[in-house]
Motif scaffolding. Structure first.
Motif, PDB file in Angstrom:
ATOM      1  N   LYS A  51     -13.899  14.601 -10.219  1.00  0.00           N
ATOM      2  CA  LYS A  51     -14.725  14.833 -11.417  1.00  0.00           C
ATOM      3  C   LYS A  51     -13.990  14.482 -12.711  1.00  0.00           C
ATOM      4  O   LYS A  51     -14.025  15.218 -13.690  1.00  0.00           O
ATOM      5  N   GLY A  52     -13.298  13.349 -12.700  1.00  0.00           N
ATOM      6  CA  GLY A  52     -12.642  12.829 -13.899  1.00  0.00           C
ATOM      7  C   GLY A  52     -11.230  13.335 -14.135  1.00  0.00           C
ATOM      8  O   GLY A  52     -10.573  12.898 -15.073  1.00  0.00           O
ATOM      9  N   LYS A  53     -10.745  14.216 -13.278  1.00  0.00           N
ATOM     10  CA  LYS A  53      -9.414  14.802 -13.507  1.00  0.00           C
ATOM     11  C   LYS A  53      -8.282  13.856 -13.110  1.00  0.00           C
ATOM     12  O   LYS A  53      -7.237  13.844 -13.750  1.00  0.00           O
ATOM     13  N   ALA A  54      -8.463  13.076 -12.068  1.00  0.00           N
ATOM     14  CA  ALA A  54      -7.397  12.172 -11.605  1.00  0.00           C
ATOM     15  C   ALA A  54      -7.080  11.113 -12.655  1.00  0.00           C
ATOM     16  O   ALA A  54      -5.927  10.757 -12.862  1.00  0.00           O
ATOM     17  N   GLY A  55      -8.087  10.621 -13.317  1.00  0.00           N
ATOM     18  CA  GLY A  55      -7.897   9.585 -14.336  1.00  0.00           C
ATOM     19  C   GLY A  55      -7.103  10.049 -15.539  1.00  0.00           C
ATOM     20  O   GLY A  55      -6.568   9.238 -16.286  1.00  0.00           O
ATOM     21  N   LYS A  56      -7.015  11.351 -15.724  1.00  0.00           N
ATOM     22  CA  LYS A  56      -6.286  11.898 -16.867  1.00  0.00           C
ATOM     23  C   LYS A  56      -4.806  12.118 -16.575  1.00  0.00           C
ATOM     24  O   LYS A  56      -4.044  12.459 -17.470  1.00  0.00           O
ATOM     25  N   LEU A  57      -4.396  11.921 -15.326  1.00  0.00           N
ATOM     26  CA  LEU A  57      -2.990  12.119 -14.960  1.00  0.00           C
ATOM     27  C   LEU A  57      -2.128  10.977 -15.502  1.00  0.00           C
ATOM     28  O   LEU A  57      -2.515   9.818 -15.425  1.00  0.00           O
ATOM     29  N   ASN A  58      -0.959  11.322 -16.016  1.00  0.00           N
ATOM     30  CA  ASN A  58      -0.026  10.308 -16.518  1.00  0.00           C
ATOM     31  C   ASN A  58       0.442   9.407 -15.385  1.00  0.00           C
ATOM     32  O   ASN A  58       0.748   9.879 -14.300  1.00  0.00           O
ATOM     33  N   ASP A  59       0.501   8.122 -15.646  1.00  0.00           N
ATOM     34  CA  ASP A  59       1.020   7.139 -14.696  1.00  0.00           C
ATOM     35  C   ASP A  59       0.318   7.127 -13.350  1.00  0.00           C
ATOM     36  O   ASP A  59       0.910   6.696 -12.361  1.00  0.00           O
ATOM     37  N   ILE A  60      -0.901   7.599 -13.290  1.00  0.00           N
ATOM     38  CA  ILE A  60      -1.618   7.634 -12.006  1.00  0.00           C
ATOM     39  C   ILE A  60      -1.773   6.219 -11.423  1.00  0.00           C
ATOM     40  O   ILE A  60      -1.744   6.040 -10.220  1.00  0.00           O
ATOM     41  N   ALA A  61      -1.887   5.219 -12.279  1.00  0.00           N
ATOM     42  CA  ALA A  61      -2.105   3.850 -11.798  1.00  0.00           C
ATOM     43  C   ALA A  61      -0.828   3.192 -11.287  1.00  0.00           C
ATOM     44  O   ALA A  61      -0.882   2.143 -10.662  1.00  0.00           O
ATOM     45  N   ASN A  62       0.324   3.805 -11.523  1.00  0.00           N
ATOM     46  CA  ASN A  62       1.590   3.167 -11.188  1.00  0.00           C
ATOM     47  C   ASN A  62       2.133   3.527  -9.812  1.00  0.00           C
ATOM     48  O   ASN A  62       3.298   3.294  -9.534  1.00  0.00           O
ATOM     49  N   PHE A  63       1.315   4.080  -8.944  1.00  0.00           N
ATOM     50  CA  PHE A  63       1.803   4.444  -7.617  1.00  0.00           C
ATOM     51  C   PHE A  63       2.035   3.195  -6.770  1.00  0.00           C
ATOM     52  O   PHE A  63       1.368   2.186  -6.946  1.00  0.00           O
ATOM     53  N   THR A  64       3.008   3.263  -5.869  1.00  0.00           N
ATOM     54  CA  THR A  64       3.309   2.123  -4.993  1.00  0.00           C
ATOM     55  C   THR A  64       3.130   2.461  -3.520  1.00  0.00           C
ATOM     56  O   THR A  64       3.254   1.595  -2.667  1.00  0.00           O
ATOM     57  N   SER A  65       2.840   3.724  -3.233  1.00  0.00           N
ATOM     58  CA  SER A  65       2.568   4.116  -1.842  1.00  0.00           C
ATOM     59  C   SER A  65       1.535   5.235  -1.856  1.00  0.00           C
ATOM     60  O   SER A  65       1.350   5.919  -2.865  1.00  0.00           O
ATOM     61  N   LEU A  66       0.880   5.414  -0.717  1.00  0.00           N
ATOM     62  CA  LEU A  66      -0.125   6.471  -0.642  1.00  0.00           C
ATOM     63  C   LEU A  66       0.518   7.848  -0.706  1.00  0.00           C
ATOM     64  O   LEU A  66      -0.064   8.773  -1.275  1.00  0.00           O
ATOM     65  N   SER A  67       1.724   7.992  -0.170  1.00  0.00           N
ATOM     66  CA  SER A  67       2.383   9.297  -0.238  1.00  0.00           C
ATOM     67  C   SER A  67       2.696   9.657  -1.695  1.00  0.00           C
ATOM     68  O   SER A  67       2.537  10.802  -2.101  1.00  0.00           O
ATOM     69  N   GLN A  68       3.103   8.671  -2.478  1.00  0.00           N
ATOM     70  CA  GLN A  68       3.388   8.902  -3.895  1.00  0.00           C
ATOM     71  C   GLN A  68       2.111   9.352  -4.629  1.00  0.00           C
ATOM     72  O   GLN A  68       2.137  10.310  -5.401  1.00  0.00           O
ATOM     73  N   LEU A  69       1.020   8.677  -4.359  1.00  0.00           N
ATOM     74  CA  LEU A  69      -0.255   9.029  -4.992  1.00  0.00           C
ATOM     75  C   LEU A  69      -0.716  10.415  -4.561  1.00  0.00           C
ATOM     76  O   LEU A  69      -1.102  11.237  -5.390  1.00  0.00           O
ATOM     77  N   PHE A  70      -0.655  10.685  -3.261  1.00  0.00           N
ATOM     78  CA  PHE A  70      -1.110  11.982  -2.757  1.00  0.00           C
ATOM     79  C   PHE A  70      -0.255  13.110  -3.333  1.00  0.00           C
ATOM     80  O   PHE A  70      -0.781  14.159  -3.706  1.00  0.00           O
ATOM     81  N   ASN A  71       1.047  12.880  -3.458  1.00  0.00           N
ATOM     82  CA  ASN A  71       1.928  13.895  -4.051  1.00  0.00           C
ATOM     83  C   ASN A  71       1.590  14.161  -5.518  1.00  0.00           C
ATOM     84  O   ASN A  71       1.647  15.300  -5.977  1.00  0.00           O
ATOM     85  N   LYS A  72       1.216  13.096  -6.254  1.00  0.00           N
ATOM     86  CA  LYS A  72       0.797  13.280  -7.659  1.00  0.00           C
ATOM     87  C   LYS A  72      -0.460  14.147  -7.723  1.00  0.00           C
ATOM     88  O   LYS A  72      -0.583  15.014  -8.581  1.00  0.00           O
ATOM     89  N   LEU A  73      -1.382  13.895  -6.814  1.00  0.00           N
ATOM     90  CA  LEU A  73      -2.623  14.671  -6.779  1.00  0.00           C
ATOM     91  C   LEU A  73      -2.343  16.122  -6.402  1.00  0.00           C
ATOM     92  O   LEU A  73      -2.932  17.042  -6.968  1.00  0.00           O
ATOM     93  N   LYS A  74      -1.416  16.326  -5.458  1.00  0.00           N
ATOM     94  CA  LYS A  74      -1.060  17.700  -5.054  1.00  0.00           C
ATOM     95  C   LYS A  74      -0.393  18.448  -6.207  1.00  0.00           C
ATOM     96  O   LYS A  74      -0.693  19.604  -6.446  1.00  0.00           O
ATOM     97  N   LYS A  75       0.517  17.778  -6.902  1.00  0.00           N
ATOM     98  CA  LYS A  75       1.211  18.390  -8.033  1.00  0.00           C
ATOM     99  C   LYS A  75       0.229  18.844  -9.114  1.00  0.00           C
ATOM    100  O   LYS A  75       0.398  19.872  -9.750  1.00  0.00           O
ATOM    101  N   ALA A  76      -0.827  18.045  -9.294  1.00  0.00           N
ATOM    102  CA  ALA A  76      -1.853  18.352 -10.295  1.00  0.00           C
ATOM    103  C   ALA A  76      -2.908  19.307  -9.744  1.00  0.00           C
ATOM    104  O   ALA A  76      -3.911  19.584 -10.398  1.00  0.00           O
ATOM    105  N   LYS A  77      -2.687  19.794  -8.514  1.00  0.00           N
ATOM    106  CA  LYS A  77      -3.610  20.716  -7.848  1.00  0.00           C
ATOM    107  C   LYS A  77      -5.009  20.107  -7.646  1.00  0.00           C
ATOM    108  O   LYS A  77      -6.013  20.810  -7.697  1.00  0.00           O
ATOM    109  N   LEU A  78      -5.037  18.790  -7.419  1.00  0.00           N
ATOM    110  CA  LEU A  78      -6.292  18.118  -7.117  1.00  0.00           C
ATOM    111  C   LEU A  78      -6.409  17.830  -5.623  1.00  0.00           C
ATOM    112  O   LEU A  78      -7.418  17.352  -5.144  1.00  0.00           O
ATOM    113  N   ALA A  79      -5.330  18.124  -4.907  1.00  0.00           N
ATOM    114  CA  ALA A  79      -5.300  17.954  -3.445  1.00  0.00           C
ATOM    115  C   ALA A  79      -4.416  19.041  -2.876  1.00  0.00           C
ATOM    116  O   ALA A  79      -3.615  19.640  -3.578  1.00  0.00           O
ATOM    117  N   LYS A  80      -4.603  19.275  -1.563  1.00  0.00           N
ATOM    118  CA  LYS A  80      -3.773  20.309  -0.926  1.00  0.00           C
ATOM    119  C   LYS A  80      -3.144  19.784   0.345  1.00  0.00           C
ATOM    120  O   LYS A  80      -3.571  18.842   0.932  1.00  0.00           O
TER     121      LYS A  80
END
Length: 80
Positions: A51-80
């Protein structure tokens, strides 16, 4: 909130590839389907899913692996 299974399903759909090919170990450039358009599709889909929260994360577009992206989402409490 999405879990790892849901996250990987989203990636599979975004890149239009089999779920068997998708894991957190996947890195950019390892699949032909993961090009710049695929990268953008992943980002926009995750933004819709959160619901628009992922796009507001800093450097969200700069991930180079899925684990890196998933960890960013977990840190922001958008994933568990």
């Amino acid at each position: 909130m999405m879990d790892e299974k849901k996250f990987l399903q989203i990636i599979s759909k975004c890149l239009n590839i089999s779920k068997k090919k998708v894991s957190l170990k996947l890195k950019i450039g390892t699949l032909d389907e993961w090009d710049s358009l695929g990268h953008l599709t992943i980002l926009t889909t995750l933004d819709k899913e959160t619901k628009g929260k992922a796009g507001k994360l800093n450097d969200i577009a700069n991930f180079t692996s899925l684990s890196q992206l998933f960890n960013k989402l977990k840190k922001a409490k958008l994933a568990k």
